[in-house]
Scaffold this active site. Structure first.
Site, PDB file in Angstrom:
ATOM      1  N   CYS A   2      -1.939  18.112 -12.801  1.00 19.48           N
ATOM      2  CA  CYS A   2      -2.072  19.560 -12.986  1.00 19.48           C
ATOM      3  C   CYS A   2      -3.507  20.019 -12.764  1.00 19.48           C
ATOM      4  O   CYS A   2      -4.457  19.283 -13.001  1.00 19.48           O
ATOM      5  CB  CYS A   2      -1.653  19.930 -14.396  1.00 19.48           C
ATOM      6  N   ARG A  27      -4.760  16.889  -5.843  1.00 17.45           N
ATOM      7  CA  ARG A  27      -4.516  16.126  -7.059  1.00 17.45           C
ATOM      8  C   ARG A  27      -3.033  15.787  -7.236  1.00 17.45           C
ATOM      9  O   ARG A  27      -2.696  14.937  -8.052  1.00 17.45           O
ATOM     10  CB  ARG A  27      -5.012  16.915  -8.275  1.00 17.45           C
ATOM     11  N   TRP A  74       2.238  19.412 -12.217  1.00 17.31           N
ATOM     12  CA  TRP A  74       2.882  18.147 -11.867  1.00 17.31           C
ATOM     13  C   TRP A  74       3.823  17.848 -13.034  1.00 17.31           C
ATOM     14  O   TRP A  74       3.361  17.605 -14.148  1.00 17.31           O
ATOM     15  CB  TRP A  74       1.826  17.060 -11.723  1.00 17.31           C
ATOM     16  N   ASN A  98      -3.259  22.011 -18.891  1.00 22.33           N
ATOM     17  CA  ASN A  98      -3.204  20.628 -18.398  1.00 22.33           C
ATOM     18  C   ASN A  98      -3.108  19.720 -19.617  1.00 22.33           C
ATOM     19  O   ASN A  98      -3.771  19.992 -20.626  1.00 22.33           O
ATOM     20  CB  ASN A  98      -4.477  20.243 -17.653  1.00 22.33           C
ATOM     21  N   GLY A  99      -2.347  18.632 -19.499  1.00 21.90           N
ATOM     22  CA  GLY A  99      -2.279  17.679 -20.609  1.00 21.90           C
ATOM     23  C   GLY A  99      -0.886  17.665 -21.218  1.00 21.90           C
ATOM     24  O   GLY A  99       0.064  18.225 -20.664  1.00 21.90           O
ATOM     25  N   GLU A 482      -3.999  -4.654  -1.965  1.00 19.08           N
ATOM     26  CA  GLU A 482      -4.410  -3.290  -1.641  1.00 19.08           C
ATOM     27  C   GLU A 482      -3.739  -2.819  -0.344  1.00 19.08           C
ATOM     28  O   GLU A 482      -3.298  -1.671  -0.257  1.00 19.08           O
ATOM     29  CB  GLU A 482      -5.942  -3.240  -1.533  1.00 19.08           C
ATOM     30  N   LYS A 486      -1.332   0.413  -0.136  1.00 18.63           N
ATOM     31  CA  LYS A 486      -1.613   1.522   0.793  1.00 18.63           C
ATOM     32  C   LYS A 486      -0.383   1.807   1.639  1.00 18.63           C
ATOM     33  O   LYS A 486      -0.011   2.959   1.830  1.00 18.63           O
ATOM     34  CB  LYS A 486      -2.797   1.202   1.725  1.00 18.63           C
ATOM     35  N   GLU A 489       2.470   3.371  -0.451  1.00 18.56           N
ATOM     36  CA  GLU A 489       2.089   4.693  -0.956  1.00 18.56           C
ATOM     37  C   GLU A 489       2.292   5.798   0.072  1.00 18.56           C
ATOM     38  O   GLU A 489       2.802   6.858  -0.251  1.00 18.56           O
ATOM     39  CB  GLU A 489       0.582   4.643  -1.288  1.00 18.56           C
ATOM     40  N   HIS A 505       7.207 -20.484  -2.983  1.00 19.98           N
ATOM     41  CA  HIS A 505       7.785 -20.472  -4.335  1.00 19.98           C
ATOM     42  C   HIS A 505       8.727 -19.287  -4.541  1.00 19.98           C
ATOM     43  O   HIS A 505       9.056 -18.949  -5.666  1.00 19.98           O
ATOM     44  CB  HIS A 505       6.660 -20.442  -5.380  1.00 19.98           C
ATOM     45  N   LYS A 604      -3.232  12.482  -7.471  1.00 20.73           N
ATOM     46  CA  LYS A 604      -4.545  11.860  -7.285  1.00 20.73           C
ATOM     47  C   LYS A 604      -5.124  11.369  -8.609  1.00 20.73           C
ATOM     48  O   LYS A 604      -5.658  10.272  -8.692  1.00 20.73           O
ATOM     49  CB  LYS A 604      -5.498  12.878  -6.636  1.00 20.73           C
TER      50      LYS A 604
HETATM   51  C1  AGP Z   1      -4.699   4.483  -4.987  1.00 25.14           C
HETATM   52  O1  AGP Z   1      -4.403   4.624  -3.648  1.00 25.14           O
HETATM   53  C2  AGP Z   1      -3.794   5.146  -5.901  1.00 25.14           C
HETATM   54  N1  AGP Z   1      -3.672   6.524  -5.611  1.00 25.14           N
HETATM   55  C3  AGP Z   1      -3.854   4.774  -7.359  1.00 25.14           C
HETATM   56  O2  AGP Z   1      -3.397   3.458  -7.448  1.00 25.14           O
HETATM   57  C4  AGP Z   1      -5.183   4.888  -8.101  1.00 25.14           C
HETATM   58  O3  AGP Z   1      -6.085   3.931  -7.656  1.00 25.14           O
HETATM   59  C5  AGP Z   1      -4.922   4.720  -9.613  1.00 25.14           C
HETATM   60  O4  AGP Z   1      -4.094   5.761 -10.045  1.00 25.14           O
HETATM   61  C6  AGP Z   1      -6.182   4.674 -10.442  1.00 25.14           C
HETATM   62  O5  AGP Z   1      -6.905   5.846 -10.315  1.00 25.14           O
HETATM   63  P1  AGP Z   1      -8.408   5.937 -10.795  1.00 25.14           P
HETATM   64  O6  AGP Z   1      -9.210   5.033  -9.957  1.00 25.14           O
HETATM   65  O7  AGP Z   1      -8.770   7.387 -10.594  1.00 25.14           O
HETATM   66  O8  AGP Z   1      -8.433   5.551 -12.244  1.00 25.14           O
END
Ligand code: AGP
Length: 609
Positions: A2, A27, A74, A98-99, A482, A486, A489, A505, A604
């Protein structure tokens, strides 16, 4: 997640609110809305979907006002519907939030008994009614807000306007970021400085429990006890350029290409110092870091993978035990706590709720020494930490973290060398060697970016696949993780990562001609092992896509595609090998036509559980 923006001015603030909400889009959100005071009446427009749709509706209805608040939502409590979107109203009071309010059920019952009817399923609506309820006692909006927040448990950033008090806006902060922007004859509020940066860069960060009143003439801030306080004014370093796309198609693409600069900025202090002074982590760092006997890293998502990489460095360079744990798991278990161990939190945003709560929990277990690696100055996690190292990636807008990750790696590498020095494991010659490797890092990353045309060709093959496997060993296993994150995502292709030795395994059962297998195979001490693992894949008909470096002594053959990354100095190789997996994910997503910067269901900054 949010986002909040608000403005009070002697001009039409609707364009300010809309622009602010657009800048908050990155975000992650699923609905948006604004409420403005037009004459003596509150007018509100809300829409699910993009801010642009809400903007069109506001324009069609001729919205124009000198006081207003806006929100991107959100969904948490209640589905993605117009009636759940903010602002929420109660008898001429409009509010954005927000929250999460934890005692919303209890407050809802109480307010129902007082005759309030609820139109939404949100926790937020109770706050609007609660403020209205307090206004009935004949107090003003600020005092009503101050009374209401004392009855709330949970986290909030709030901005409130009332048609009875057209000359002001009131705001409150607890557990969620909120800042005030100072203008000339106009003032602003936002959850993120990017929302107001085109109006002003003079900002005041509110502290936990603060409330504030904004008029055109000025801002008054009150602490949790409602006592007037002065909070320091700062000049935000966020630039408009960092929030604009420029020649790029997506922010993710822009941010991938910014990595040489971002890394250069992040290592600048060490280069200037000609080494790795403990002060890179704060003025008290030397005593703290020399005294710790181990490291516990806490983080989520990509930041967690940065932590996994750091473990290899910290244990190898400093010979200190290092554990890495997902913050959302750590915070709920009876974790072993040694007060002599350093808690390191890693967070791009500095406001990830799970990481913040894990930090608080670590302190409650007796941990005294905490260090935050973060990209957003003044955000909650560094503010709650004893030592801080800010990465200097600049604003990261794409939901998929790229430059934040590689700069985290650079900061963590520096931490490992500092710990190594302070614990007698890194001598002056080694320090000089590590500095030299670090100095070459931005250039090596630039060379890796030059592989883009070759990676585009691979991405076209990946675009039609349903699954992918990523393999790496040692230092490069977190990079495989990673790469898989990516890809899933932003392209929505199911991807898994394994240490290559783990293949037999279990995951080998998945391998057939339809399963692309990405292997990170630089010429390190594990290369021969990785080659054996690749044979296991080929023998089952799996197609290999190998990122080898110049010295990997490895060539393409049927079913084995090879891209050569630049030769790079040993321990920093994971940073360089991150670039091709980012590019592979980006171009695969592009080929599949997904919304690269705003992938479905993701936000985000993850400020909820
Ligand atoms: C990364 O591509 C993601 N969007 C997500 O995993 C992110 O790294 C995670 O939510 C942690 O966020 P932060 O680094 O802002 O704490």
């Amino acid at each position: 997640m949010c986002g909040i923006v608000g403005a009070i001015a002697d001009r039409d603030v609707v364009p300010v609110l809309i622009e602010g909400l657009k800048r908050l889009e990155y975000r992650g959100y699923d609905s948006s809305g604004i409420a403005v005071l037009d004459g003596s009446a509150i007018r509100r427009v809300r829409r699910t979907g993009r801010v642009a749709e809400m903007e069109s509706a506001a324009a069609a209805e001729g919205f124009s006002a000198m006081l207003g608040i806006g929100h991107t939502r959100w969904a948490t409590h209640g589905g993605v519907t117009e009636s759940n979107a903010h602002p929420h109203l109660s008898h001429g009071v409009a509010l954005v939030h927000n929250g999460i309010i934890e005692n919303h059920e209890e407050q809802r019952e109480r307010l129902r008994a007082l005759g309030y009817a609820f139109e939404s399923q949100t926790d937020t609506e109770v706050i609007a009614h609660l403020i209205h309820h307090h206004l009935q006692a004949g107090i003003d909006l600020l005092e009503a807000l101050q009374r209401a927040v004392k009855e709330l448990t949970g986290a909030y950033a709030l901005a409130v306007i009332s048609q009875a008090e057209p000359q002001r806006m009131v705001v409150a902060r607890m557990g969620c970021p909120l800042l005030v922007g100072l203008g000339e004859g106009e003032n602003f509020v936002a959850s993120d400085v990017s929302a107001i940066v085109s109006a002003t860069r003079r900002v005041v960060f509110l502290e936990e429990g603060d409330t504030a009143e904004l008029t055109r003439a000025g801002v008054r801030v009150f602490d949790a006890g409602d006592v007037p306080v002065q909070r320091e004014e700062r000049l935000s370093s966020v630039s408009l350029a960092s929030l604009e796309l420029g020649p790029y198609r997506h922010f993710m693409q822009k941010e991938i290409h910014e990595q040489p600069r971002a890394l250069g900025d992040t290592i600048e202090a060490a280069i200037d110092a000609g080494g790795f002074p403990a002060e890179l982590f704060g003025k008290d760092a030397q005593a703290v870091l020399a005294g710790v006997t181990g490291v516990q890293i806490l983080a989520c998502g990509t930041s967690y993978y940065a932590g996994l990489t750091a473990r290899y460095w910290i244990e190898a360079l400093a010979n200190l035990p290092c554990s890495v744990e997902i913050a959302s798991e750590y915070r709920y278990r009876a974790a072993y706590a040694d007060p002599k161990h350093l808690i390191v939190t890693i967070s791009q945003s500095g406001e990830t709720l799970d990481t913040m709560e894990a930090l608080k929990y670590a302190k409650s277990l007796g941990h005294r020494h905490t260090l935050s690696i973060c990209n957003v100055p003044e955000s909650a996690i560094p503010r709650a930490s004893e030592l801080v190292c800010y990465t200097r990636a600049g604003a990261e807008i794409g939901v998929a973290s790229t430059k934040a990750f590689t700069t985290q790696l650079a900061a963590l590498f520096q931490l490992a060398v500092v710990l190594g020095k302070l614990h007698g494991r890194v001598d002056a010659a080694q320090e000089a060697d590590y500095l030299e490797q670090l100095r070459h890092l931005p250039g090596s990353v630039q060379h890796a970016l030059n592989l883009e045309p070759q990676i585009v060709a691979w991405a076209e093959r990946f675009a039609g696949k349903a699954n992918a496997l990523f393999l790496g060993r040692g230092l490069h296993y977190p990079i495989a993780l990673e790469g898989a994150l990516k890809l899933k995502e932003i392209s929505y292709i199911h991807a898994e990562a394994y240490p290559a030795g783990e293949l037999k395994h279990g995951p080998l059962a998945l391998v057939d001609a339809e399963m692309p297998v990405v292997v990170i195979a630089p010429n390190d001490s594990l290369l021969e092992k990785v080659k054996s693992n690749m044979q296991e894949v080929r023998a089952r008909g799996g197609e290999l896509f190998v990122f080898a470096d110049q010295d990997s002594n490895f060539s393409a053959s049927e079913g084995v595609h090879v891209i050569r990354t630049p030769r790079h100095a040993g321990v920093l190789s994971p940073v360089v090998h991150t670039i091709p997996v980012q590019l592979l994910a980006y171009h695969t997503a592009l080929a599949r036509g997904t919304d690269v910067d705003k992938p479905r269901n993701l936000a985000k900054s993850v400020t909820v559980e």
